[in-house]
Design a protein around this motif. Structure first.
Motif, short mmCIF file in Angstrom:
data_model
loop_
_atom_site.label_atom_id
_atom_site.label_comp_id
_atom_site.label_asym_id
_atom_site.label_seq_id
_atom_site.Cartn_x
_atom_site.Cartn_y
_atom_site.Cartn_z
N ALA A 114 -49.12 5.46 -18.65
CA ALA A 114 -47.71 5.21 -20.10
C ALA A 114 -47.95 4.47 -20.36
CB ALA A 114 -46.77 6.27 -19.16
N PRO A 115 -47.68 4.51 -21.89
CA PRO A 115 -47.02 3.38 -22.73
C PRO A 115 -45.78 2.46 -22.67
CG PRO A 115 -46.70 4.77 -23.84
CD PRO A 115 -47.93 5.63 -22.69
N ILE A 116 -45.72 0.93 -22.09
CA ILE A 116 -44.23 0.41 -22.05
C ILE A 116 -43.76 0.75 -23.60
CG2 ILE A 116 -45.11 -1.00 -20.30
CD1 ILE A 116 -44.40 -3.18 -22.22
N THR A 117 -42.25 0.86 -23.69
CA THR A 117 -41.77 0.66 -24.70
C THR A 117 -40.80 -1.18 -25.38
OG1 THR A 117 -39.75 0.69 -23.24
CG2 THR A 117 -40.79 2.88 -24.19
N SER A 118 -41.01 -1.56 -24.82
CA SER A 118 -40.58 -3.17 -24.55
C SER A 118 -40.66 -4.04 -23.53
CB SER A 118 -39.60 -3.29 -24.75
OG SER A 118 -38.36 -4.53 -25.36
#
Length: 530
Positions: A38-42
């Motif tokens: 899943a993509p990281i957000t920061s």
């Protein structure tokens, strides 16, 4: 996470084959390509309490205490900790630790970090819950710090495992954007930041000045590969060495493939449904059985929430959708965890009683609802909501299902746009105070409570039990209060628990990894078989 490793000479790697032994033992730089499911957000370690972010953070940053594979606290930047009196914790800090920019780690960095955490702007899941109990910080000397709480608070060491330490030299209010650009991405972790391309990858180099055990890999490419099929294909082609979140559809055949082996454990992650309890009037995705507007929110009625819960056949989802890669859940934590309530089994499937409860609540003909969920975040998330939609429809709740890409989905969920929606939570502390304070405590930004209580459930009696638990010093007594609070939350259907996932990693046969209950995949723990 997904890992690919290769010798510096790219020709040494051939599809489907392992890296040659000479390259593994040679002096040439080793690269590990990791891809989050899943993509990281920061890159900002204080921006969002989110497992993919935590996995990345563990490479770049350290906390005062860390968690081992079984989610038990162990020494990290703090070598020891003790209660000086019932309101004061004293921590002895590790000496000789350097940040990636060469600055020495001291108590001043701890004080600076604790001050910054609750003030990060626009955080979709604040870390303030872990720092708010600390009301005073005293720097005794460069390597001794005392943390004072308003009252008895035994969870300080557990909470500190969640707070990454950053250098005070970043100045007043360092911006999240400057972490993402790399300017502020400075920690004491085993790897140092090289670059970040949102939605694609983070590049890192080994930090040879690291205070702990040196990682095997000299370079790490932290890739983002949400597609399950792509991760498995990359592993089997030989392009990838280690993958997280092995798809349940592939796990059985991978267990018999001699090129790979799996590492598995029951996760601390609970998959659940959040229900909108923030609105007394109409909720946006519920109408009457004929599409008519309702003047009240059915989800505010306990009978409706219970009906929706017992209309779900959890064992069937575990068997047919998760293909055995989960266990049915009736509370936050899996059996064997500290504060697990043994007298709180998963709600039994009972469609007839569900229909009766709906009728008692004034909905004998049910209603219409849209069930939302991500389609690229949790294991089989889109299939799960499809299954639940069919189960709800059978009791007269006509259910439409909408799966959404995670980045768009979570932004809308954070704004409380949905009526019923699927989410997951990894209890990083390994005990129930973490999900109780985060998921079901009444939302209170000032106190750092209910940071991800997106349904805005509120129960003053539960809040009082949570307060009692986190101020109970005796471990056995605190466990009983946590169990009591858990039972109250579940009996009131604060949200609908579904199952605890199993964490499954797949890797080439010459790699080894200890399965972690907290779901994190760490490059520093991936090593060749000796």
């Amino acid at each position: 996470m997904v890992v690919r490793y290769q010798a510096a000479m790219r020709g040494a790697v051939v599809a489907g084959c392992l890296v040659g032994a000479a390259a593994m033992n040679g002096a040439a730089a080793q690269t590990l390509t990791m891809a989050s499911s899943a993509p990281i957000t920061s890159v900002d370690p204080h921006y969002h309490t989110f497992t993919p972010n935590a996995s990345l953070d563990a490479h770049l940053f350290d906390s005062l205490l860390d968690m081992d594979a079984q989610s038990r606290p162990v020494a990290a930047l703090a070598e020891s900790w003790k209660l000086v009196d019932e309101r004061t914790w004293e921590l002895k800090l590790r000496q000789g630790v350097k940040f990636h920019n060469g600055a020495a780690f001291t108590a001043e960095d701890v004080a600076y970090t604790l001050d910054r955490v609750p003030r990060v702007p626009n955080s979709p899941g604040s870390f303030a819950i872990y720092t708010k109990p600390i009301v005073g910080v005293e720097i005794v000397d460069p390597h001794t710090i005392r943390l004072r709480t308003a009252g008895i608070y035994p969870l300080v060491p557990i909470d500190l495992t969640q707070v990454a330490i950053i250098p005070h030299g970043l100045g007043k209010d360092p911006a999240t954007e400057d972490f993402n650009s790399g300017k502020n991405a400075i920690g004491t972790g085993p790897f140092r930041f090289v670059s970040y391309k949102p939605g694609d990858r983070v590049e890192m180099d080994r930090f040879d000045g690291y205070w702990g055990k040196k990682p095997y890999w000299q370079h790490v490419s932290f890739r983002i590969i949400p597609n399950d099929g792509a991760r498995t294909a990359a592993l089997l082609s030989g392009d990838i060495g280690f993958i997280e979140a092995v798809p349940t559809t592939d796990a059985a055949r991978l267990r018999t493939d001699k090129r790979v082996h799996l590492a598995e454990t029951v996760s601390l992650r609970i998959i659940f449904l959040t229900l909108d309890q923030s609105r007394d009037g109409p909720t946006p995705f519920i109408t009457g059985p004929n599409g008519e507007k309702l003047d009240r929110n059915p989800l505010k009625d306990h009978r409706v929430r219970e009906a929706l819960s017992i209309a779900i056949n959890r064992p069937a989802i575990v068997e047919r959708v998760m293909e055995g890669a989960a266990i049915p859940a009736g509370q936050f934590l899996p059996p064997g965890s500290y504060s697990y309530a043994p007298d709180l089994p998963p709600p039994a499937y009972d469609a007839a009683r569900a229909k009766k409860l709906l009728a008692e609540a004034g909905f004998p003909n049910g209603f219409r609802i849209t069930l939302h969920g991500p389609n690229d975040r949790y294991v089989n998330d889109a299939k799960i909501i499809q299954s639940i939609g069919q189960m709800w429809t059978r009791i007269g709740v006509q259910t439409s299902v909408e799966g959404i890409t995670w980045s768009n989905y979570i932004a809308r969920a954070n704004k409380q746009e949905f009526s019923a929606y699927l989410l997951g939570w990894g209890s990083s502390s390994g005990e129930a105070s973490n999900p109780l304070r985060s998921l079901v405590a009444t939302f209170d930004a000032a106190k750092g409570r209910g940071a991800v209580n997106r349904g805005r459930y509120s129960n003053p009696q539960l809040d009082a039990l949570i307060d009692k638990a986190v101020t109970t010093a005796d471990d056995a007594a605190r466990e009983k209060v946590l169990q009591q609070a858990t039972k109250l939350a579940m009996d009131d259907v604060a949200f609908i628990p579904l199952h605890n996932q199993k964490n499954i990693w797949g890797m080439r046969s010459d790699l080894t990894y200890i399965a972690r209950a907290d779901e994190q995949s760490r490059a520093q723990d991936v090593r060749p078989v000796q």
